[in-house]
Design a protein around this motif. Structure first.
Motif, PDB file in Angstrom:
ATOM      1  N   UNK A 213       6.193  -2.954  10.227  1.00 44.21           N
ATOM      2  CA  UNK A 213       5.262  -3.048   9.398  1.00 44.21           C
ATOM      3  C   UNK A 213       5.086  -1.748   9.422  1.00 44.21           C
ATOM      4  N   UNK A 214       4.888  -0.678   7.575  1.00 43.01           N
ATOM      5  CA  UNK A 214       4.764  -0.019   7.140  1.00 43.01           C
ATOM      6  C   UNK A 214       3.595   0.221   6.020  1.00 43.01           C
ATOM      7  N   UNK A 215       2.568   1.367   5.664  1.00 42.96           N
ATOM      8  CA  UNK A 215       2.270   1.091   4.792  1.00 42.96           C
ATOM      9  C   UNK A 215       2.292   2.941   4.128  1.00 42.96           C
ATOM     10  N   UNK A 216       2.398   2.391   2.832  1.00 42.66           N
ATOM     11  CA  UNK A 216       2.730   3.767   1.510  1.00 42.66           C
ATOM     12  C   UNK A 216       1.572   4.216   0.496  1.00 42.66           C
ATOM     13  N   UNK A 217       1.586   5.499   0.589  1.00 50.07           N
ATOM     14  CA  UNK A 217       0.158   5.855  -0.435  1.00 50.07           C
ATOM     15  C   UNK A 217       0.827   5.926  -1.844  1.00 50.07           C
ATOM     16  N   UNK A 218      -0.057   7.047  -2.280  1.00 47.03           N
ATOM     17  CA  UNK A 218      -0.099   6.872  -3.937  1.00 47.03           C
ATOM     18  C   UNK A 218       1.811   6.981  -4.316  1.00 47.03           C
ATOM     19  N   UNK A 219       2.266   7.815  -4.163  1.00 47.10           N
ATOM     20  CA  UNK A 219       4.071   8.545  -4.487  1.00 47.10           C
ATOM     21  C   UNK A 219       4.769   8.067  -3.478  1.00 47.10           C
ATOM     22  N   UNK A 220       4.936   6.985  -2.959  1.00 48.24           N
ATOM     23  CA  UNK A 220       5.676   6.559  -2.599  1.00 48.24           C
ATOM     24  C   UNK A 220       6.204   5.419  -3.033  1.00 48.24           C
ATOM     25  N   UNK A 221       7.584   4.861  -2.602  1.00 49.87           N
ATOM     26  CA  UNK A 221       7.703   3.856  -3.074  1.00 49.87           C
ATOM     27  C   UNK A 221       6.756   2.432  -2.887  1.00 49.87           C
ATOM     28  N   UNK A 222       7.475   1.651  -3.083  1.00 52.81           N
ATOM     29  CA  UNK A 222       6.897  -0.106  -2.844  1.00 52.81           C
ATOM     30  C   UNK A 222       6.074  -0.371  -4.082  1.00 52.81           C
ATOM     31  N   UNK A 224       3.586   1.774  -5.241  1.00 53.91           N
ATOM     32  CA  UNK A 224       2.157   2.994  -4.384  1.00 53.91           C
ATOM     33  C   UNK A 224       1.624   4.155  -6.950  1.00 53.91           C
ATOM     34  N   UNK A 225       3.449   4.239  -7.018  1.00 56.52           N
ATOM     35  CA  UNK A 225       2.709   4.884  -8.657  1.00 56.52           C
ATOM     36  C   UNK A 225       1.994   4.696  -8.898  1.00 56.52           C
ATOM     37  N   UNK A 226       2.475   3.305  -9.660  1.00 59.23           N
ATOM     38  CA  UNK A 226       1.952   2.058 -10.616  1.00 59.23           C
ATOM     39  C   UNK A 226       0.715   1.147 -10.313  1.00 59.23           C
ATOM     40  N   UNK A 227       0.602   1.135  -8.857  1.00 60.38           N
ATOM     41  CA  UNK A 227      -0.289   0.724  -8.071  1.00 60.38           C
ATOM     42  C   UNK A 227      -1.892   1.980  -8.041  1.00 60.38           C
ATOM     43  N   UNK A 228      -1.668   2.221  -7.862  1.00 56.34           N
ATOM     44  CA  UNK A 228      -2.877   3.691  -7.682  1.00 56.34           C
ATOM     45  C   UNK A 228      -2.870   4.846  -8.156  1.00 56.34           C
ATOM     46  N   UNK A 229      -1.791   5.440  -8.934  1.00 60.44           N
ATOM     47  CA  UNK A 229      -2.365   6.452 -10.021  1.00 60.44           C
ATOM     48  C   UNK A 229      -1.744   5.570 -11.575  1.00 60.44           C
TER      49      UNK A 229
END
Length: 335
Positions: A213-222, A224-229
Motif C-alpha cells: 500500500x502506497x500513499x500519494x500527495x499533491x503533485x504525484x500521479x494517481x 493528486x493534482x486533480x484532487x488537491x490542486x
C-alpha cells in the motif's frame, strides 16, 4: 564617289550606335545580376538549415540546438506533455498507448519500445527527440537533436505545460491549455459546493498486486493534482507530512491505515493480471472495515491506467471524473 559618301557615313553611324547599345545593355545586365546575388556572408550554406530555424535549449547535457518549430517528434514517456501543446508525436513508449486520455491523439503514432529502440526511431526520421531516461541518449542524439528531461524536472501541471510549450515553440498554446484547465477546475469546485464539505479530507492510495500500500500527495500521479490542486480538496495532515518528507509518496503497512485515514479514500489498484487477490485480502481485513471512508461508502476503487497518469491531458480529464464520482456517490448515499 561623292554621291555614295553620305550613305557610307550613315551606315557607319548606325553600326556604331548598335554596338554602343549592345555594350550598354550588357553592362546593365551584369549590374542587375550583381545586385540580386547575396554576398558570401549572406548566402545560406547548401547543407545547413537557415540559422533562424534553430535555437539553443539548455539541458543537463549542455546547450542543444533544436528546431524552433519541430514537426516530427519522438519521445519515451512525454507523449501527453507534448500532445497538450499541439506537438506532432510520431512515436512513444508502449504503456502510453494504455492511457485512455490519449487514445485518439495517438492513432498515428508508433510504439518505439522501452527502453527506446534506436532502430525504430531512425525509421521515423524525427527532427526532435525528447526522453525522460538517458540509456540511449548518445545513440539517439546522432539521429536528431535530443533533449534529456529527467523525471521531476517539472513539479506540476503548470510547469510541465509551459516547459513543453517552450520546447516545441508553442508558448501560446501552452497558455491556452492552462486557461482552459483553470476554467475546468473552477467549474468543478463550483459543482462540488454543497456536495463535499470544504473541510472534508481525501486520501489517495495505491494497492499493488503484491499487496503493498502506497500513499500519494499533491503533485504525484494517481489523481493528486486533480484532487488537491484543481478541486481544492484537503489532504490529511498525517499524509501530507509523510509525502512531503518522502518525495511525494510513501509506503505504509495495512495495520497503519487508521493513522492515515481520510473522509474519502481513492484507491488505485495495480493488478495487471486481473487476479483480484490483493484487493480481496485487503478488504477482508478487520482494520480495513473499521475505516470511516469504508463504513460511510466514501471509498472509491479506481482503474489503474486512468488514474495512474500524470500528464496534463490526463490530469485535466481526471478533474471531470472525480467531480462526477463524488456527485454520484453523494446522490447514492442520500437514498
Amino acid at each position: 564617289m561623292s554621291k555614295r559618301k553620305p550613305y557610307f557615313i550613315l551606315t557607319l553611324f548606325l553600326m556604331l550606335s548598335v554596338l554602343v547599345s549592345a555594350c550598354g545593355g550588357a553592362n546593365n545586365t551584369n549590374s542587375n545580376a550583381a545586385t540580386n546575388v547575396p554576398s558570401e556572408s549572406e548566402a545560406p550554406a547548401a547543407t545547413e538549415a537557415p540559422a533562424a530555424e534553430f535555437r539553443g535549449f539548455e539541458t543537463t547535457k549542455g546547450t542543444i540546438q533544436i528546431p524552433v518549430k519541430p514537426q516530427r517528434i519522438v519521445t519515451d514517456y512525454y507523449g501527453g506533455e507534448l500532445l497538450s501543446v499541439g506537438a506532432n508525436v510520431l512515436g512513444v513508449e508502449p504503456s502510453t498507448f494504455e492511457n485512455p486520455f490519449l487514445t485518439e491523439q495517438l492513432k498515428g503514432a508508433v510504439d518505439v519500445g522501452s527502453p527506446i529502440n534506436v532502430e525504430k526511431v531512425l525509421e521515423l526520421k524525427p527532427d526532435l527527440i525528447v526522453v525522460m531516461y538517458e540509456e540511449s541518449y548518445e545513440s539517439l542524439s546522432k539521429i536528431a537533436p535530443t533533449l534529456y528531461i529527467p523525471y521531476g524536472t517539472a513539479s506540476n501541471i503548470y510547469e510541465s505545460v509551459r516547459l513543453f510549450g517552450d520546447i516545441v515553440g508553442e508558448k501560446e498554446k501552452a497558455e491556452q491549455f492552462i486557461t482552459a484547465y483553470d476554467e475546468k477546475a473552477k467549474a468543478g469546485r463550483e459543482k462540488l459546493k454543497g456536495v463535499v464539505d470544504e473541510n472534508t479530507t481525501v486520501g489517495i492510495f495505491e494497492l499493488t498486486d503484491k499487496g503493498e500500500i502506497w500513499m500519494f500527495g499533491e503533485n504525484s500521479g494517481r489523481s493528486g493534482q486533480a484532487v488537491y490542486n484543481a478541486l481544492g480538496l484537503k489532504i490529511p495532515e498525517s499524509i501530507k507530512k509523510q509525502v512531503d518528507a518522502n518525495d511525494g509518496f510513501f509506503q505504509l503497512s495495512k495495520e497503519a491505515l487508521p493513522e492515515y485515514s481520510a473522509d474519502y479514500m481513492f484507491m488505485t489498484v495495480y493488478d495487471p493480471e486481473k487476479k483480484g487477490e490483493a484487493i480481496k485480502q485487503l478488504t477482508d481485513l478487520a482494520v480495513w472495515k473499521s475505516l470511516d471512508a469504508v463504513k460511510n461508502n466514501q471509498y472509491f476503487e479506481n482503474d489503474f491506467n486512468t488514474f495512474y497518469r500524470y500528464d496534463p491531458i490526463a490530469i485535466s480529464g481526471q478533474v471531470d471524473l472525480i467531480v462526477d464520482m463524488l456527485i454520484a456517490r453523494a446522490e447514492e448515499n442520500k437514498k
